[in-house]
Design a protein around this motif. Structure first.
Motif, PDB file in Angstrom:
ATOM      1  N   THR A 109       0.834  -1.196   0.000  1.00 58.87           N
ATOM      2  CA  THR A 109       0.000   0.000   0.000  1.00 58.87           C
ATOM      3  C   THR A 109       0.871   1.248   0.000  1.00 58.87           C
ATOM      4  OG1 THR A 109      -0.113  -0.089   2.421  1.00 58.87           O
ATOM      5  CG2 THR A 109      -1.957  -1.061   1.190  1.00 58.87           C
ATOM      6  N   PRO A 110       0.429   2.341  -0.615  1.00 61.71           N
ATOM      7  CA  PRO A 110      -0.742   2.400  -1.498  1.00 61.71           C
ATOM      8  C   PRO A 110      -0.409   1.802  -2.861  1.00 61.71           C
ATOM      9  CG  PRO A 110       0.396   4.498  -1.511  1.00 61.71           C
ATOM     10  CD  PRO A 110       1.160   3.612  -0.542  1.00 61.71           C
ATOM     11  N   SER A 111      -1.411   1.656  -3.709  1.00 61.96           N
ATOM     12  CA  SER A 111      -1.148   1.150  -5.058  1.00 61.96           C
ATOM     13  C   SER A 111      -0.560   2.264  -5.930  1.00 61.96           C
ATOM     14  CB  SER A 111      -2.420   0.588  -5.686  1.00 61.96           C
ATOM     15  OG  SER A 111      -3.429   1.569  -5.684  1.00 61.96           O
ATOM     16  N   HIS A 112      -0.922   3.505  -5.625  1.00 66.01           N
ATOM     17  CA  HIS A 112      -0.390   4.644  -6.386  1.00 66.01           C
ATOM     18  C   HIS A 112      -0.171   5.802  -5.426  1.00 66.01           C
ATOM     19  CE1 HIS A 112      -0.787   7.427 -10.176  1.00 66.01           C
ATOM     20  NE2 HIS A 112       0.444   7.342  -9.726  1.00 66.01           N
ATOM     21  N   GLN A 113       1.010   6.409  -5.508  1.00 63.29           N
ATOM     22  CA  GLN A 113       1.354   7.539  -4.649  1.00 63.29           C
ATOM     23  C   GLN A 113       1.861   8.672  -5.529  1.00 63.29           C
ATOM     24  OE1 GLN A 113       1.729   7.598  -0.891  1.00 63.29           O
ATOM     25  NE2 GLN A 113       1.942   9.774  -1.325  1.00 63.29           N
TER      26      GLN A 113
ATOM     27  N   VAL B  32       3.313  -5.747   3.466  1.00 59.86           N
ATOM     28  CA  VAL B  32       3.136  -6.813   4.456  1.00 59.86           C
ATOM     29  C   VAL B  32       3.581  -8.102   3.779  1.00 59.86           C
ATOM     30  CG1 VAL B  32       1.550  -8.068   5.948  1.00 59.86           C
ATOM     31  CG2 VAL B  32       1.231  -5.617   5.562  1.00 59.86           C
ATOM     32  N   PRO B  33       4.757  -8.620   4.127  1.00 62.63           N
ATOM     33  CA  PRO B  33       5.235  -9.873   3.515  1.00 62.63           C
ATOM     34  C   PRO B  33       4.389 -11.059   3.972  1.00 62.63           C
ATOM     35  CG  PRO B  33       7.014  -8.626   4.572  1.00 62.63           C
ATOM     36  CD  PRO B  33       5.727  -8.032   5.043  1.00 62.63           C
ATOM     37  N   ILE B  34       4.592 -12.182   3.344  1.00 62.64           N
ATOM     38  CA  ILE B  34       3.930 -13.419   3.758  1.00 62.64           C
ATOM     39  C   ILE B  34       4.441 -13.802   5.138  1.00 62.64           C
ATOM     40  CG2 ILE B  34       3.669 -15.881   3.201  1.00 62.64           C
ATOM     41  CD1 ILE B  34       3.757 -15.009   0.225  1.00 62.64           C
ATOM     42  N   SER B  35       3.538 -14.238   5.990  1.00 66.14           N
ATOM     43  CA  SER B  35       3.823 -14.267   7.428  1.00 66.14           C
ATOM     44  C   SER B  35       4.976 -15.177   7.834  1.00 66.14           C
ATOM     45  CB  SER B  35       2.564 -14.647   8.215  1.00 66.14           C
ATOM     46  OG  SER B  35       2.147 -15.942   7.837  1.00 66.14           O
ATOM     47  N   ASN B  36       5.200 -16.292   7.170  1.00 68.68           N
ATOM     48  CA  ASN B  36       6.283 -17.181   7.611  1.00 68.68           C
ATOM     49  C   ASN B  36       7.565 -16.984   6.792  1.00 68.68           C
ATOM     50  OD1 ASN B  36       5.416 -18.285   5.253  1.00 68.68           O
ATOM     51  ND2 ASN B  36       5.314 -20.396   5.997  1.00 68.68           N
TER      52      ASN B  36
ATOM     53  N   MET C 188       7.799   2.093 -10.476  1.00 71.76           N
ATOM     54  CA  MET C 188       7.021   1.107  -9.726  1.00 71.76           C
ATOM     55  C   MET C 188       7.967   0.478  -8.709  1.00 71.76           C
ATOM     56  SD  MET C 188       3.965  -0.227  -9.637  1.00 71.76           S
ATOM     57  CE  MET C 188       3.023  -0.857 -11.001  1.00 71.76           C
ATOM     58  N   TYR C 189       7.518   0.410  -7.472  1.00 65.49           N
ATOM     59  CA  TYR C 189       8.318  -0.200  -6.418  1.00 65.49           C
ATOM     60  C   TYR C 189       7.637  -1.488  -5.968  1.00 65.49           C
ATOM     61  CZ  TYR C 189      11.087   4.025  -6.216  1.00 65.49           C
ATOM     62  OH  TYR C 189      11.935   5.072  -6.541  1.00 65.49           O
ATOM     63  N   PHE C 190       8.399  -2.580  -6.046  1.00 66.71           N
ATOM     64  CA  PHE C 190       7.872  -3.885  -5.659  1.00 66.71           C
ATOM     65  C   PHE C 190       8.534  -4.352  -4.371  1.00 66.71           C
ATOM     66  CE2 PHE C 190       5.304  -4.913  -9.237  1.00 66.71           C
ATOM     67  CZ  PHE C 190       5.936  -4.428 -10.368  1.00 66.71           C
ATOM     68  N   CYS C 191       7.724  -4.907  -3.507  1.00 64.12           N
ATOM     69  CA  CYS C 191       8.203  -5.606  -2.330  1.00 64.12           C
ATOM     70  C   CYS C 191       8.108  -7.102  -2.626  1.00 64.12           C
ATOM     71  CB  CYS C 191       7.316  -5.241  -1.139  1.00 64.12           C
ATOM     72  SG  CYS C 191       7.606  -6.167   0.362  1.00 64.12           S
ATOM     73  N   ALA C 192       9.035  -7.880  -2.102  1.00 61.00           N
ATOM     74  CA  ALA C 192       9.008  -9.331  -2.285  1.00 61.00           C
ATOM     75  C   ALA C 192       9.485 -10.001  -1.008  1.00 61.00           C
ATOM     76  CB  ALA C 192       9.871  -9.758  -3.467  1.00 61.00           C
ATOM     77  N   SER C 193       9.124 -11.263  -0.854  1.00 58.58           N
ATOM     78  CA  SER C 193       9.596 -12.011   0.310  1.00 58.58           C
ATOM     79  C   SER C 193       9.762 -13.480  -0.041  1.00 58.58           C
ATOM     80  CB  SER C 193       8.637 -11.837   1.499  1.00 58.58           C
ATOM     81  OG  SER C 193       7.399 -12.505   1.271  1.00 58.58           O
ATOM     82  N   ASN C 194      10.592 -14.172   0.721  1.00 61.06           N
ATOM     83  CA  ASN C 194      10.691 -15.623   0.605  1.00 61.06           C
ATOM     84  C   ASN C 194      11.239 -16.213   1.887  1.00 61.06           C
ATOM     85  OD1 ASN C 194      13.405 -14.993   0.299  1.00 61.06           O
ATOM     86  ND2 ASN C 194      13.643 -16.008  -1.675  1.00 61.06           N
TER      87      ASN C 194
ATOM     88  N   SER D 111       5.298  -7.167  11.275  1.00 61.67           N
ATOM     89  CA  SER D 111       4.505  -7.577  10.110  1.00 61.67           C
ATOM     90  C   SER D 111       4.740  -6.640   8.933  1.00 61.67           C
ATOM     91  CB  SER D 111       3.018  -7.658  10.442  1.00 61.67           C
ATOM     92  OG  SER D 111       2.528  -6.397  10.826  1.00 61.67           O
ATOM     93  N   ASN D 112       4.824  -5.334   9.172  1.00 65.00           N
ATOM     94  CA  ASN D 112       5.038  -4.389   8.089  1.00 65.00           C
ATOM     95  C   ASN D 112       6.516  -4.267   7.754  1.00 65.00           C
ATOM     96  OD1 ASN D 112       2.328  -2.977   7.534  1.00 65.00           O
ATOM     97  ND2 ASN D 112       2.460  -3.000   9.762  1.00 65.00           N
ATOM     98  N   PHE D 113       6.770  -3.961   6.488  1.00 66.38           N
ATOM     99  CA  PHE D 113       8.131  -3.732   6.006  1.00 66.38           C
ATOM    100  C   PHE D 113       8.036  -2.479   5.147  1.00 66.38           C
ATOM    101  CE2 PHE D 113      12.332  -4.387   4.825  1.00 66.38           C
ATOM    102  CZ  PHE D 113      12.525  -4.721   3.486  1.00 66.38           C
TER     103      PHE D 113
END
Lengths: 114, 110
Positions: A7-11, A24-28, A89-95, A73-75
């Motif tokens: 969030t947000p989708s557009h700033q 918010v990454p995937i919880s685990n 465009m800014y992408f967040c990723a997690s693994n 939880s937030n990053f």
């Protein structure tokens, strides 16, 4: 299926202002990343974060940028004193595991600097 | 070090096949393939870890050569839904970030 949410989708922001992009990454998941993609170009690595600290950063990620995981939880990605060339465009990723597991990307935040 | 992708762009008719290559001057730790549709996030396709590995199914598959310096993505009997930009991402080692190539724009037309 769990997903990364951004969030947000557009700033839209005036040049010189500060912006905070939220993820918010995937919880685990244990590893978190920010990428930037200028329109029509490749996905560029900005920073990776593990165990509450930056593990790698690119030369794009200078003093203008900072990341934080304020509450477990937030990053967040903070960009201070934005410039026109920060528009992207800014992408967040997690693994869960760096090299062996896919990175799951959020839908991105389109940042427009005026 | 950024991997080199080729071709930069390809146009296919439905049902035709395509091969997208991703290469590095040094042996890689792993290769990740993603597809991105216009205005959307990259979506994971597959990871290759071992030299000589082949993975995927009959429609979309990938290989990693023995020296772990080149990976190829094979798209068979292409469908309209295959259109998008394909990126390979590579890890040079376990301690370096994932670096993406410049992408291959694939357009499938009826």
């Amino acid at each position: 299926e769990p997903e990364v949410t951004q969030t947000p989708s557009h700033q839209v922001t005036q040049m010189g202002q500060e912006v905070i992009l939220r993820c918010v990454p995937i919880s685990n998941h244990l590893y978190f990343y920010w990428y930037r993609q200028i329109l029509g170009q490749k996905v560029e690595f900005l920073v990776s974060f593990y165990n509450n600290e930056i593990s790698e950063k690119s030369e794009i990620f200078d003093d203008q940028f900072s990341v934080e995981r304020p509450d477990g939880s937030n990053f967040t990605l903070k960009i201070r004193s934005t410039k026109l060339e920060d528009s992207a465009m800014y992408f967040c990723a997690s693994n869960r595991d760096r090299g062996y597991q896919p990175q799951h990307f959020g839908d991105g935040t389109r940042l427009s600097i005026l | 070090q950024q991997p080199v992708q080729s071709p930069q762009a390809v146009i296919l008719r439905e049902g035709e096949d395509a091969v997208i290559n991703c290469s590095s001057s040094k042996a890689l730790y792993s290769v990740h393939w993603y597809r991105q549709k216009h205005g959307e996030a990259p979506v994971f396709l597959m990871i290759l870890l071992k030299g000589g590995e082949q993975k995927g199914h009959e429609k979309i598959s990938a290989s990693f050569n023995e020296k772990k310096q080149q990976s190829s993505l094979y798209l068979t009997a292409s469908q309209l839904s295959y259109s998008g930009t394909y990126f390979c991402g590579t890890y040079a080692s376990g301690n370096t970030p994932l670096v993406f190539g410049k992408g291959t724009r694939l357009s499938v037309i009826a």
